[in-house]
Write a protein that holds these residues in place. Structure first.
Motif, PDB file in Angstrom:
ATOM      1  N   GLU A  76       1.543  -7.808  14.475  1.00  0.00           N
ATOM      2  CA  GLU A  76       1.458  -6.952  15.924  1.00  0.00           C
ATOM      3  C   GLU A  76       2.481  -6.276  16.200  1.00  0.00           C
ATOM      4  OE1 GLU A  76       1.089 -10.181  18.756  1.00  0.00           O
ATOM      5  OE2 GLU A  76      -0.042 -11.624  17.410  1.00  0.00           O
ATOM      6  N   LEU A  77       2.155  -5.129  16.254  1.00  0.00           N
ATOM      7  CA  LEU A  77       3.024  -3.718  16.243  1.00  0.00           C
ATOM      8  C   LEU A  77       2.482  -2.837  17.316  1.00  0.00           C
ATOM      9  CD1 LEU A  77       5.828  -2.771  15.345  1.00  0.00           C
ATOM     10  CD2 LEU A  77       4.599  -1.734  13.488  1.00  0.00           C
ATOM     11  N   GLY A  78       3.653  -2.205  18.112  1.00  0.00           N
ATOM     12  CA  GLY A  78       2.788  -1.412  19.065  1.00  0.00           C
ATOM     13  C   GLY A  78       1.708  -1.753  20.136  1.00  0.00           C
ATOM     14  N   GLY A  79       1.838  -2.942  20.163  1.00  0.00           N
ATOM     15  CA  GLY A  79       0.595  -3.350  20.952  1.00  0.00           C
ATOM     16  C   GLY A  79      -0.615  -3.365  20.464  1.00  0.00           C
ATOM     17  N   GLN A  80      -0.926  -3.806  19.014  1.00  0.00           N
ATOM     18  CA  GLN A  80      -2.150  -3.725  18.331  1.00  0.00           C
ATOM     19  C   GLN A  80      -1.718  -4.742  17.263  1.00  0.00           C
ATOM     20  OE1 GLN A  80      -4.596  -1.910  19.553  1.00  0.00           O
ATOM     21  NE2 GLN A  80      -3.368  -0.596  20.849  1.00  0.00           N
ATOM     22  N   LYS A  81      -3.229  -5.492  16.857  1.00  0.00           N
ATOM     23  CA  LYS A  81      -3.347  -6.338  15.932  1.00  0.00           C
ATOM     24  C   LYS A  81      -4.155  -6.133  14.776  1.00  0.00           C
ATOM     25  CE  LYS A  81      -2.574 -10.132  19.386  1.00  0.00           C
ATOM     26  NZ  LYS A  81      -3.107 -11.348  20.169  1.00  0.00           N
ATOM     27  N   ILE A 105      -1.907 -10.730   3.854  1.00  0.00           N
ATOM     28  CA  ILE A 105      -1.934 -11.643   4.875  1.00  0.00           C
ATOM     29  C   ILE A 105      -0.873 -11.250   5.932  1.00  0.00           C
ATOM     30  CG2 ILE A 105      -0.809 -13.714   5.367  1.00  0.00           C
ATOM     31  CD1 ILE A 105      -2.084 -14.940   2.877  1.00  0.00           C
ATOM     32  N   TYR A 106       0.276 -10.630   5.286  1.00  0.00           N
ATOM     33  CA  TYR A 106       1.133  -9.878   6.424  1.00  0.00           C
ATOM     34  C   TYR A 106       0.676  -8.784   7.018  1.00  0.00           C
ATOM     35  CZ  TYR A 106       5.063  -6.594   7.783  1.00  0.00           C
ATOM     36  OH  TYR A 106       5.725  -5.930   8.419  1.00  0.00           O
ATOM     37  N   ALA A 139      -1.186  -3.821 -10.758  1.00  0.00           N
ATOM     38  CA  ALA A 139      -0.823  -4.792  -9.521  1.00  0.00           C
ATOM     39  C   ALA A 139       0.733  -4.753  -9.594  1.00  0.00           C
ATOM     40  CB  ALA A 139      -1.733  -5.982  -9.507  1.00  0.00           C
ATOM     41  N   ASP A 140       1.476  -3.905  -9.058  1.00  0.00           N
ATOM     42  CA  ASP A 140       2.834  -4.299  -9.578  1.00  0.00           C
ATOM     43  C   ASP A 140       3.652  -3.680  -8.104  1.00  0.00           C
ATOM     44  OD1 ASP A 140       2.536  -1.404  -9.576  1.00  0.00           O
ATOM     45  OD2 ASP A 140       3.743  -1.064 -11.194  1.00  0.00           O
ATOM     46  N   GLY A 141       2.910  -3.522  -7.019  1.00  0.00           N
ATOM     47  CA  GLY A 141       3.711  -3.397  -5.649  1.00  0.00           C
ATOM     48  C   GLY A 141       4.456  -4.625  -5.491  1.00  0.00           C
ATOM     49  N   THR A 142       5.574  -4.111  -4.488  1.00  0.00           N
ATOM     50  CA  THR A 142       6.371  -5.095  -4.042  1.00  0.00           C
ATOM     51  C   THR A 142       6.562  -5.166  -2.501  1.00  0.00           C
ATOM     52  OG1 THR A 142       8.342  -3.502  -4.246  1.00  0.00           O
ATOM     53  CG2 THR A 142       7.895  -5.011  -6.278  1.00  0.00           C
ATOM     54  N   TYR A 143       6.925  -3.943  -1.823  1.00  0.00           N
ATOM     55  CA  TYR A 143       6.926  -3.781  -0.542  1.00  0.00           C
ATOM     56  C   TYR A 143       5.776  -3.469   0.128  1.00  0.00           C
ATOM     57  CZ  TYR A 143      11.899  -4.023  -1.394  1.00  0.00           C
ATOM     58  OH  TYR A 143      13.060  -4.601  -1.643  1.00  0.00           O
ATOM     59  N   VAL A 144       5.621  -3.391   1.510  1.00  0.00           N
ATOM     60  CA  VAL A 144       4.302  -3.117   2.305  1.00  0.00           C
ATOM     61  C   VAL A 144       4.605  -2.275   3.416  1.00  0.00           C
ATOM     62  CG1 VAL A 144       2.454  -4.144   3.521  1.00  0.00           C
ATOM     63  CG2 VAL A 144       3.566  -5.552   1.700  1.00  0.00           C
ATOM     64  N   ARG A 145       3.888  -1.372   3.507  1.00  0.00           N
ATOM     65  CA  ARG A 145       3.861  -0.594   4.689  1.00  0.00           C
ATOM     66  C   ARG A 145       2.246  -0.573   5.216  1.00  0.00           C
ATOM     67  NH1 ARG A 145       7.043   3.511   4.085  1.00  0.00           N
ATOM     68  NH2 ARG A 145       8.381   3.020   6.238  1.00  0.00           N
ATOM     69  N   TRP A 187      -4.043  -4.399  12.178  1.00  0.00           N
ATOM     70  CA  TRP A 187      -3.261  -3.575  11.113  1.00  0.00           C
ATOM     71  C   TRP A 187      -3.894  -3.927   9.795  1.00  0.00           C
ATOM     72  CZ3 TRP A 187       0.275  -0.079  12.015  1.00  0.00           C
ATOM     73  CH2 TRP A 187       0.436   0.340  13.217  1.00  0.00           C
ATOM     74  N   ARG A 188      -3.771  -3.158   8.783  1.00  0.00           N
ATOM     75  CA  ARG A 188      -4.380  -3.299   7.427  1.00  0.00           C
ATOM     76  C   ARG A 188      -3.647  -3.126   6.154  1.00  0.00           C
ATOM     77  NH1 ARG A 188      -7.009   0.759   5.362  1.00  0.00           N
ATOM     78  NH2 ARG A 188      -7.510   2.452   7.005  1.00  0.00           N
ATOM     79  N   LEU A 189      -3.450  -3.333   4.965  1.00  0.00           N
ATOM     80  CA  LEU A 189      -3.085  -2.719   3.880  1.00  0.00           C
ATOM     81  C   LEU A 189      -3.911  -1.365   3.589  1.00  0.00           C
ATOM     82  CD1 LEU A 189      -2.647  -5.513   0.881  1.00  0.00           C
ATOM     83  CD2 LEU A 189      -1.109  -4.129   2.037  1.00  0.00           C
ATOM     84  N   PRO A 190      -3.061  -0.548   3.535  1.00  0.00           N
ATOM     85  CA  PRO A 190      -3.431   0.589   3.154  1.00  0.00           C
ATOM     86  C   PRO A 190      -4.494   0.920   1.484  1.00  0.00           C
ATOM     87  CG  PRO A 190      -1.219   1.002   2.636  1.00  0.00           C
ATOM     88  CD  PRO A 190      -1.645  -0.442   3.405  1.00  0.00           C
ATOM     89  N   HIS A 191      -5.129   1.622   1.543  1.00  0.00           N
ATOM     90  CA  HIS A 191      -5.884   2.039   0.291  1.00  0.00           C
ATOM     91  C   HIS A 191      -4.851   2.981  -0.548  1.00  0.00           C
ATOM     92  CE1 HIS A 191      -8.484   3.970  -2.549  1.00  0.00           C
ATOM     93  NE2 HIS A 191      -9.322   2.966  -2.522  1.00  0.00           N
TER      94      HIS A 191
END
Length: 217
Positions: free
Chosen positions: A140-145, A134-135, A205-211, A147-151
């Protein structure tokens, strides 16, 4: 006509699409953007509403969505030190050295893969994959919307084997933690993460942060 991913729409919902066709003759192309990121099965539900406000039962269609990660152009790992006398370690290959461009708008372009990355994460730990997705969907970043989670394979392309804690090029990806970062669900319904302390991946499924990222196949 109205499209939705979860529940029937309200009669007053502004998302209804007006059609010139009768219900028996309906044939029209309508675009729709999925609200969830990642690979796997995606389902669209459709309802029809007449002029008196009566809403039909739903009909649905599903597709299997793949981003084509097996066709990624992989950069070298960044390892520059030779640890053995045996040819074949990462040090011996410099075909596609890692190359990045800082777009000066909070984003980084990987010049090898063509993917565009969030330069710095939001310093927030996410307890589950849904919240992480969801994050990115709302970013909205760099004028674009878009964005998605990476594989998980995409995340691995920015691992730098020279560094540790964090195992990434910190000149470009500033503020990266030596922690796990979420990866989206793949076509088999499996989620995972990449630990940027060591650069290793995990299908737990042990992720914490997001890029987040945008682009790709």
């Amino acid at each position: 006509m109205r499209q939705s991913l979860k529940s029937p729409p309200a009669i007053t919902n502004k998302g209804w699409v007006r059609s010139s066709f009768s219900p028996k003759e309906y044939s029209e192309m309508v675009s729709f953007t999925f609200s969830s990121s990642g690979e796997g099965s995606k389902t669209v539900y459709v309802w029809f509403k007449d002029e008196e406000g009566n809403v039909s039962n739903s009909t649905k269609a599903s597709i299997s969505y793949s981003l084509g990660h097996d066709r990624l152009v992989w950069p070298d790992t960044g390892q520059t030190t030779s640890y053995t006398n045996t040819f074949g370690e990462d040090h011996d290959y410099t075909i596609k050295a890692p190359s990045y461009t800082d777009n000066t708008d909070g984003t980084i372009t990987d010049n090898i893969t063509g993917l565009i990355w969030q330069k710095e994460d939001d310093n927030t730990s996410y307890s589950n994959l849904d919240r992480a997705g969801i994050y990115c969907d709302n970013l909205e970043l760099g004028g674009q919307k878009d964005w998605r989670l990476p594989h998980i394979k995409e995340l691995l392309t920015i691992v730098n084997a020279v560094n540790g804690n964090p195992a990434i090029d910190t000149t470009y990806f500033i503020g990266t933690k030596g922690k796990s970062y979420w990866a989206s669900v793949n076509k088999d319904g499996i989620s995972g993460s990449v630990d940027f302390y060591s650069g290793r991946m995990s299908y737990n499924a042990d992720g914490t942060y997001v890029r987040c990222l945008r682009g790709g196949l």
